[in-house]
Design a protein around this motif. Structure first.
Motif, PDB file in Angstrom:
ATOM      1  N   ARG A  23       0.960  -0.955   0.034  1.00 24.68           N
ATOM      2  CA  ARG A  23       0.086   0.135  -0.134  1.00 24.68           C
ATOM      3  C   ARG A  23       0.877   1.056  -0.047  1.00 24.68           C
ATOM      4  NH1 ARG A  23      -2.865   1.933   5.362  1.00 24.68           N
ATOM      5  NH2 ARG A  23      -3.675   3.794   4.710  1.00 24.68           N
ATOM      6  N   VAL A  24       0.621   2.347  -0.784  1.00 25.62           N
ATOM      7  CA  VAL A  24       1.451   3.479  -0.898  1.00 25.62           C
ATOM      8  C   VAL A  24       0.956   4.471   0.164  1.00 25.62           C
ATOM      9  CG1 VAL A  24       2.167   5.242  -2.522  1.00 25.62           C
ATOM     10  CG2 VAL A  24       1.646   2.923  -3.456  1.00 25.62           C
ATOM     11  N   ILE A  25       1.738   4.534   1.179  1.00 27.16           N
ATOM     12  CA  ILE A  25       1.521   5.457   2.268  1.00 27.16           C
ATOM     13  C   ILE A  25       2.636   6.461   2.644  1.00 27.16           C
ATOM     14  CG2 ILE A  25      -0.089   3.854   3.739  1.00 27.16           C
ATOM     15  CD1 ILE A  25       2.057   2.693   4.946  1.00 27.16           C
ATOM     16  N   ASP A  26       2.181   7.654   3.283  1.00 22.43           N
ATOM     17  CA  ASP A  26       3.289   8.568   3.501  1.00 22.43           C
ATOM     18  C   ASP A  26       3.593   8.313   4.576  1.00 22.43           C
ATOM     19  OD1 ASP A  26       2.375   9.875   0.940  1.00 22.43           O
ATOM     20  OD2 ASP A  26       1.145  11.159   2.318  1.00 22.43           O
ATOM     21  N   TYR A  27       4.632   8.978   5.116  1.00 19.62           N
ATOM     22  CA  TYR A  27       5.581   8.690   6.293  1.00 19.62           C
ATOM     23  C   TYR A  27       4.451   8.659   7.569  1.00 19.62           C
ATOM     24  CZ  TYR A  27       5.067  13.803   7.256  1.00 19.62           C
ATOM     25  OH  TYR A  27       4.441  15.113   7.415  1.00 19.62           O
ATOM     26  N   ASP A  28       3.588   9.462   7.386  1.00 16.62           N
ATOM     27  CA  ASP A  28       2.468   9.582   8.525  1.00 16.62           C
ATOM     28  C   ASP A  28       1.440   8.322   8.479  1.00 16.62           C
ATOM     29  OD1 ASP A  28       0.838  10.495   6.496  1.00 16.62           O
ATOM     30  OD2 ASP A  28       0.469  12.358   7.468  1.00 16.62           O
ATOM     31  N   GLY A  29       1.456   7.533   7.679  1.00 14.90           N
ATOM     32  CA  GLY A  29       0.732   6.426   7.686  1.00 14.90           C
ATOM     33  C   GLY A  29      -0.655   6.471   6.921  1.00 14.90           C
ATOM     34  N   LYS A  30      -0.822   7.716   6.247  1.00 16.01           N
ATOM     35  CA  LYS A  30      -1.871   7.932   5.306  1.00 16.01           C
ATOM     36  C   LYS A  30      -1.678   7.522   3.960  1.00 16.01           C
ATOM     37  CE  LYS A  30      -3.823  11.908   7.934  1.00 16.01           C
ATOM     38  NZ  LYS A  30      -2.902  13.202   8.067  1.00 16.01           N
ATOM     39  N   THR A  31      -2.731   6.998   3.229  1.00 19.30           N
ATOM     40  CA  THR A  31      -2.658   6.532   1.772  1.00 19.30           C
ATOM     41  C   THR A  31      -2.197   7.953   1.347  1.00 19.30           C
ATOM     42  OG1 THR A  31      -4.323   5.026   1.981  1.00 19.30           O
ATOM     43  CG2 THR A  31      -3.721   5.928  -0.138  1.00 19.30           C
ATOM     44  N   SER A  32      -1.170   7.965   0.324  1.00 21.26           N
ATOM     45  CA  SER A  32      -0.540   8.929  -0.483  1.00 21.26           C
ATOM     46  C   SER A  32      -1.508   9.483  -1.565  1.00 21.26           C
ATOM     47  CB  SER A  32       0.397   8.414  -1.095  1.00 21.26           C
ATOM     48  OG  SER A  32       1.803   7.752  -0.262  1.00 21.26           O
ATOM     49  N   ARG A  33      -1.345  10.474  -1.989  1.00 20.62           N
ATOM     50  CA  ARG A  33      -2.326  11.071  -2.987  1.00 20.62           C
ATOM     51  C   ARG A  33      -1.676  10.574  -4.383  1.00 20.62           C
ATOM     52  NH1 ARG A  33      -0.971  17.141  -1.776  1.00 20.62           N
ATOM     53  NH2 ARG A  33       0.858  16.173  -0.883  1.00 20.62           N
ATOM     54  N   ASP A  34      -2.931  10.494  -5.181  1.00 16.43           N
ATOM     55  CA  ASP A  34      -2.375  10.297  -6.669  1.00 16.43           C
ATOM     56  C   ASP A  34      -2.103  11.607  -7.105  1.00 16.43           C
ATOM     57  OD1 ASP A  34      -4.723  11.629  -7.869  1.00 16.43           O
ATOM     58  OD2 ASP A  34      -5.779  10.009  -7.307  1.00 16.43           O
ATOM     59  N   MET A  35      -1.304  11.368  -8.378  1.00 21.34           N
ATOM     60  CA  MET A  35      -0.735  12.750  -8.878  1.00 21.34           C
ATOM     61  C   MET A  35      -1.918  13.663  -9.390  1.00 21.34           C
ATOM     62  SD  MET A  35       2.129  13.058 -11.822  1.00 21.34           S
ATOM     63  CE  MET A  35       3.246  12.355 -11.025  1.00 21.34           C
ATOM     64  N   LYS A  36      -2.941  13.258  -9.696  1.00 26.75           N
ATOM     65  CA  LYS A  36      -4.100  14.004  -9.788  1.00 26.75           C
ATOM     66  C   LYS A  36      -4.222  15.101  -8.655  1.00 26.75           C
ATOM     67  CE  LYS A  36      -8.565  14.416 -12.397  1.00 26.75           C
ATOM     68  NZ  LYS A  36      -9.678  13.812 -12.721  1.00 26.75           N
ATOM     69  N   LYS A  37      -4.314  14.333  -7.609  1.00 22.56           N
ATOM     70  CA  LYS A  37      -4.719  15.178  -6.354  1.00 22.56           C
ATOM     71  C   LYS A  37      -3.580  15.840  -5.972  1.00 22.56           C
ATOM     72  CE  LYS A  37      -8.477  12.343  -4.583  1.00 22.56           C
ATOM     73  NZ  LYS A  37      -8.095  10.872  -5.133  1.00 22.56           N
ATOM     74  N   PHE A  38      -2.208  15.707  -6.516  1.00 23.95           N
ATOM     75  CA  PHE A  38      -0.993  16.315  -5.963  1.00 23.95           C
ATOM     76  C   PHE A  38      -0.923  17.632  -6.921  1.00 23.95           C
ATOM     77  CE2 PHE A  38       3.563  17.099  -6.517  1.00 23.95           C
ATOM     78  CZ  PHE A  38       3.845  16.986  -5.130  1.00 23.95           C
ATOM     79  N   LEU A  39      -1.170  17.599  -7.933  1.00 22.46           N
ATOM     80  CA  LEU A  39      -0.807  18.783  -8.716  1.00 22.46           C
ATOM     81  C   LEU A  39      -1.896  19.638  -8.676  1.00 22.46           C
ATOM     82  CD1 LEU A  39       0.384  17.099 -12.053  1.00 22.46           C
ATOM     83  CD2 LEU A  39       1.687  17.852 -10.180  1.00 22.46           C
ATOM     84  N   PRO A  40      -1.687  20.887  -8.358  1.00 20.38           N
ATOM     85  CA  PRO A  40      -2.455  22.254  -8.457  1.00 20.38           C
ATOM     86  C   PRO A  40      -2.944  22.469  -9.537  1.00 20.38           C
ATOM     87  CG  PRO A  40      -0.267  23.070  -7.684  1.00 20.38           C
ATOM     88  CD  PRO A  40      -0.163  21.380  -8.031  1.00 20.38           C
ATOM     89  N   THR A  41      -4.470  22.943  -9.691  1.00 21.43           N
ATOM     90  CA  THR A  41      -4.900  23.292 -10.995  1.00 21.43           C
ATOM     91  C   THR A  41      -4.491  25.035 -10.929  1.00 21.43           C
ATOM     92  OG1 THR A  41      -7.125  23.458  -9.990  1.00 21.43           O
ATOM     93  CG2 THR A  41      -6.569  21.617 -11.390  1.00 21.43           C
ATOM     94  N   THR A  42      -4.312  25.551 -10.058  1.00 21.71           N
ATOM     95  CA  THR A  42      -4.173  27.097 -10.141  1.00 21.71           C
ATOM     96  C   THR A  42      -2.531  27.157  -9.746  1.00 21.71           C
ATOM     97  OG1 THR A  42      -4.450  27.199  -7.526  1.00 21.71           O
ATOM     98  CG2 THR A  42      -6.176  27.823  -9.114  1.00 21.71           C
TER      99      THR A  42
END
Ligand SMILES: Nc1ncnc2c1ncn2[C@@H]1O[C@H](COP(=O)(O)OP(=O)(O)O)[C@@H](O)[C@H]1O
Ligand SMILES: [Mg+2]
Length: 203
Positions: A81-100
């Motif tokens: 499972r792809v998780i961040d250092y804090d144990g939460k599921t990581s974001r996919d790139m679509k959620k990571f990239l800002p649209t503004t």
């Protein structure tokens, strides 16, 4: 045989082919349940993982596969499972990239993520099928330290997969796909992937 019980509280996300859940007894893993038991994309990925097992075991990008399990929702495929250092599921790139338009520091961070993805991708020459950025997750391994992971749509549907057997074919194909990703990003995220940065990102 006892079945693993998956409930909706464990749901992470779903695409056209499978639903992903947190593994009920090991939160470092996830279980994917194909919408159809004979899904072509799942078969394609499994063939790639079988033929290129050594290469994929060494991959930094592709998540590890741990085999299948019986669940109350049908046959499940167990992955890291792809998780961040804090144990939460990581974001996919679509959620990571800002649209503004982001501030300069954030833009620099995004550029670093994409340039690192480029060097990983062109070193590992992973076979991918399309440029859907929802299949790329951005894992924050330590505060402000990011790494892209590929979680879906790997392999090739062709009957005779030359890219599995020949490194030069894999490299050639990976470069083509990489440039396709860059072109798509430049078109979809012009504020992030400017023409100058796209020229640097291309290969
Ligand atoms: N290894 C993983 N770790 C954490 N989340 C995942 C993982 N794989 C997939 N996901 C999440 O589940 C969603 C659906 O999984 P995916 O494999 O992309 O299914 P599909 O083949 O239907 O597109 C993804 O978009 C992502 O949000
Ligand atoms: Mg997907």
């Amino acid at each position: 045989m006892t079945k693993l019980i998956i409930n909706e509280n464990l749901f992470i996300g779903s695409g056209g082919h499978q639903a992903t859940y947190v593994h009920p007894i090991d939160a470092t893993k996830c279980i994917k349940i194909p919408h159809s038991p004979d899904d072509g994309d799942v078969r394609k990925e499994m063939r790639y993982r079988q033929i290129c097992a050594g290469k994929l075991a060494r991959s930094r990008l592709v998540t590890e596969f741990f085999g299948t399990v019986e669940t109350n929702l049908g046959l499940g495929y167990v992955f890291e499972r792809v998780i961040d250092y804090d144990g939460k599921t990581s974001r996919d790139m679509k959620k990571f990239l800002p649209t503004t338009k982001p501030d300069a520091a954030t833009l620099q961070q995004i550029w670093t993520v994409l340039l690192t993805f480029k060097s990983d991708f062109l070193r590992e020459n992973i076979a991918i099928v399309d440029t859907d950025i929802e299949n790329f997750m951005v894992q924050e391994t330590a505060p402000e330290v990011f790494r892209v992971r590929i979680v879906d749509n790997i392999g090739t549907p062709v009957l005779i997969p030359l890219v599995y057997w020949f490194d030069f074919a894999a490299a050639w194909k990976a470069r083509r796909y990489w440039n396709r990703i860059v072109a798509w990003l430049a078109q979809s995220y012009p504020l992030l992937v400017t023409p100058e940065f796209a020229a640097q990102l291309k290969t």
